[in-house]
Write a protein that holds these residues in place. Structure first.
Motif, PDB file in Angstrom:
ATOM      1  N   CYS A   1       0.838  -1.200   0.000  1.00  0.00           N
ATOM      2  CA  CYS A   1       0.000   0.000   0.000  1.00  0.00           C
ATOM      3  C   CYS A   1       0.874   1.252   0.000  1.00  0.00           C
ATOM      4  O   CYS A   1       1.790   1.376   0.804  1.00  0.00           O
TER       5      CYS A   1
ATOM      6  N   ALA B   1      -2.208   6.934   4.648  1.00  0.00           N
ATOM      7  CA  ALA B   1      -2.085   6.435   6.026  1.00  0.00           C
ATOM      8  C   ALA B   1      -0.881   5.516   6.147  1.00  0.00           C
ATOM      9  O   ALA B   1      -0.149   5.547   7.147  1.00  0.00           O
ATOM     10  N   CYS B   2      -0.653   4.713   5.146  1.00  0.00           N
ATOM     11  CA  CYS B   2       0.508   3.817   5.178  1.00  0.00           C
ATOM     12  C   CYS B   2       1.800   4.586   4.990  1.00  0.00           C
ATOM     13  O   CYS B   2       2.797   4.307   5.640  1.00  0.00           O
TER      14      CYS B   2
ATOM     15  N   CYS C   1      -4.619   1.767  -0.778  1.00  0.00           N
ATOM     16  CA  CYS C   1      -5.463   1.414   0.363  1.00  0.00           C
ATOM     17  C   CYS C   1      -5.996  -0.012   0.280  1.00  0.00           C
ATOM     18  O   CYS C   1      -6.630  -0.417  -0.688  1.00  0.00           O
TER      19      CYS C   1
ATOM     20  N   CYS D   1      -5.904   0.828   7.186  1.00  0.00           N
ATOM     21  CA  CYS D   1      -5.219   2.093   7.501  1.00  0.00           C
ATOM     22  C   CYS D   1      -4.861   2.216   8.975  1.00  0.00           C
ATOM     23  O   CYS D   1      -3.825   2.760   9.327  1.00  0.00           O
ATOM     24  N   SER D   2      -5.725   1.700   9.867  1.00  0.00           N
ATOM     25  CA  SER D   2      -5.454   1.872  11.298  1.00  0.00           C
ATOM     26  C   SER D   2      -4.339   0.950  11.780  1.00  0.00           C
ATOM     27  O   SER D   2      -3.848   1.100  12.895  1.00  0.00           O
TER      28      SER D   2
ATOM     29  N   ALA E   1      -1.528   0.347   9.735  1.00  0.00           N
ATOM     30  CA  ALA E   1      -0.547   0.542   8.665  1.00  0.00           C
ATOM     31  C   ALA E   1       0.877   0.288   9.180  1.00  0.00           C
ATOM     32  O   ALA E   1       1.085   0.353  10.390  1.00  0.00           O
TER      33      ALA E   1
END
Ligand code: FES
Length: 148
Positions: free
Chosen positions: A77, A81-82, A114, A118-119, A121
């Motif tokens: 990804c 976020a990553c 994505c 994301c949470s 990552a």
């Protein structure tokens, strides 16, 4: 050819020629793993589109592969976020691994934007199986696990 024809028959719509295009391309890639070059004229003819239009769509969406992938498909990804959790270093590591292993084409490495993790990552997937909180060491471990 038969696979391509079947995909066309299943997804062609009469109302708008272009609206059948994406489902057809998805169906071909799901079955063959990529969109072979000789599928373009067949799909174009069936939908009454030009080859350039079909080719344009294939190249616009990075989801579509134009070459047969290796047995192990790794997606890393590269979305925001990553990125903020070290995905750039992970991507560089993955590129290095892919070029080292490239001689025997063991890995097809692809960016994705994505994976829904994301949470937790940075995220990646190996042959469509998602993994969270990946660093270089875990990348190597996961790859080994999938290749053994
Ligand atoms: Fe990487 Fe969502 S941004 S999983």
């Amino acid at each position: 050819q038969e696979t391509v024809q079947n995909a066309i028959l299943e997804h062609k719509t009469e109302q708008f020629h272009q609206s059948g295009l994406l489902p057809i391309l998805h169906a071909i890639q799901d079955r063959l793993g990529f969109i072979p070059a000789d599928a373009t004229p067949i799909v174009a003819k069936a939908l009454n589109l030009s080859r350039a239009e079909v080719h344009g769509v294939i190249t616009f969406y990075h989801h579509f592969r134009q070459e047969q992938p290796a047995q192990t498909i790794v997606q890393v990804c590269r979305a925001e976020a990553c990125q903020s959790m070290g995905a750039e270093a992970l991507w560089k590591h993955a590129c290095q691994r892919a070029s080292n292993d490239g001689g025997n084409s063991a890995i097809t490495l692809e960016p994705v934007y994505c994976l829904g993790l994301c949470s937790t990552a940075p995220a990646m997937s190996v042959n469509e199986r998602p993994y969270a909180r990946v660093n270089a060491a875990r990348f190597d471990q996961l790859l080994k696990r999938h290749q053994d």
